[in-house]
Design a protein around this motif. Structure first.
Motif, PDB file in Angstrom:
ATOM      1  N   UNK A  41       0.844  -1.195   0.000  1.00 20.45           N
ATOM      2  CA  UNK A  41       0.000   0.000   0.000  1.00 20.45           C
ATOM      3  C   UNK A  41       0.882   1.249   0.000  1.00 20.45           C
ATOM      4  N   UNK A  42       0.674   2.140  -0.969  1.00 21.97           N
ATOM      5  CA  UNK A  42       1.483   3.363  -1.034  1.00 21.97           C
ATOM      6  C   UNK A  42       1.030   4.447  -0.046  1.00 21.97           C
ATOM      7  N   UNK A  43      -0.027   4.185   0.708  1.00 22.79           N
ATOM      8  CA  UNK A  43      -0.604   5.206   1.576  1.00 22.79           C
ATOM      9  C   UNK A  43      -0.149   5.084   3.029  1.00 22.79           C
ATOM     10  N   UNK A  44       0.684   4.079   3.322  1.00 22.37           N
ATOM     11  CA  UNK A  44       1.278   3.935   4.647  1.00 22.37           C
ATOM     12  C   UNK A  44       2.545   3.105   4.509  1.00 22.37           C
ATOM     13  N   UNK A  45       3.312   2.983   5.569  1.00 15.27           N
ATOM     14  CA  UNK A  45       4.551   2.210   5.550  1.00 15.27           C
ATOM     15  C   UNK A  45       4.194   0.723   5.596  1.00 15.27           C
ATOM     16  N   UNK A  46       4.098   0.128   4.427  1.00 14.06           N
ATOM     17  CA  UNK A  46       3.646  -1.257   4.292  1.00 14.06           C
ATOM     18  C   UNK A  46       4.840  -2.164   4.033  1.00 14.06           C
ATOM     19  N   UNK A  47       4.958  -3.226   4.814  1.00 13.45           N
ATOM     20  CA  UNK A  47       6.059  -4.179   4.619  1.00 13.45           C
ATOM     21  C   UNK A  47       5.594  -5.485   3.970  1.00 13.45           C
ATOM     22  N   UNK A  48       4.334  -5.809   4.128  1.00 16.89           N
ATOM     23  CA  UNK A  48       3.758  -6.976   3.458  1.00 16.89           C
ATOM     24  C   UNK A  48       2.544  -6.490   2.677  1.00 16.89           C
ATOM     25  N   UNK A  49       2.288  -7.050   1.516  1.00 15.51           N
ATOM     26  CA  UNK A  49       1.185  -6.568   0.686  1.00 15.51           C
ATOM     27  C   UNK A  49      -0.165  -6.618   1.427  1.00 15.51           C
ATOM     28  N   UNK A  50      -0.744  -5.472   1.652  1.00 12.39           N
ATOM     29  CA  UNK A  50      -2.031  -5.410   2.341  1.00 12.39           C
ATOM     30  C   UNK A  50      -3.110  -4.754   1.484  1.00 12.39           C
ATOM     31  N   UNK A  51      -2.716  -4.238   0.316  1.00  9.96           N
ATOM     32  CA  UNK A  51      -3.682  -3.618  -0.578  1.00  9.96           C
ATOM     33  C   UNK A  51      -4.122  -4.672  -1.589  1.00  9.96           C
ATOM     34  N   UNK A  52      -5.417  -4.943  -1.615  1.00 11.61           N
ATOM     35  CA  UNK A  52      -5.969  -5.983  -2.491  1.00 11.61           C
ATOM     36  C   UNK A  52      -6.772  -5.311  -3.603  1.00 11.61           C
TER      37      UNK A  52
END
Length: 108
Positions: A41-52
């Protein structure tokens, strides 16, 4: 009866390939061939894919949803969030990208 602008807005949403658009906007889409492709997710500091992504098809608009931060929307929402722009600017950008004339007279 729908205005010309409303008709074009709907047409653009149906023509747009949400996954290709996300990649064009700099996102790396994982599991592209699956039913629910994912991305960081480009909208927060994401380390594992959470945007589906829910690609849609036919008369259904593609959608996205981040299960970590709650960001969600359709092709217009993705462009608006990543380009930090309003709906009209997102629609005009998408129209130019898809080579579809966008009505200029109606500012609503």
């Amino acid at each position: 009866m729908k205005s010309e602008r409303d008709r074009v807005v709907e047409e653009l949403a149906q023509l747009a390939d949400l996954l290709a658009l996300a990649e064009e906007l700099g996102m790396r889409v994982l599991a592209r061939g699956s039913r629910q492709p994912k991305a960081l997710c480009p909208f927060h500091d994401d380390r594992t894919p959470s945007l589906v992504f829910y690609p849609g098809g036919g008369t259904t608009r593609g959608q996205f949803h981040c299960y970590a931060c709650g960001a969600h929307g359709d092709v217009y929402g993705l462009v608006m969030k990543l380009h930090n722009c309003d709906f009209r600017s997102a629609a005009e950008w998408l129209a130019a990208r898809l080579q579809v004339p966008f009505p200029q007279g109606d500012r609503s």
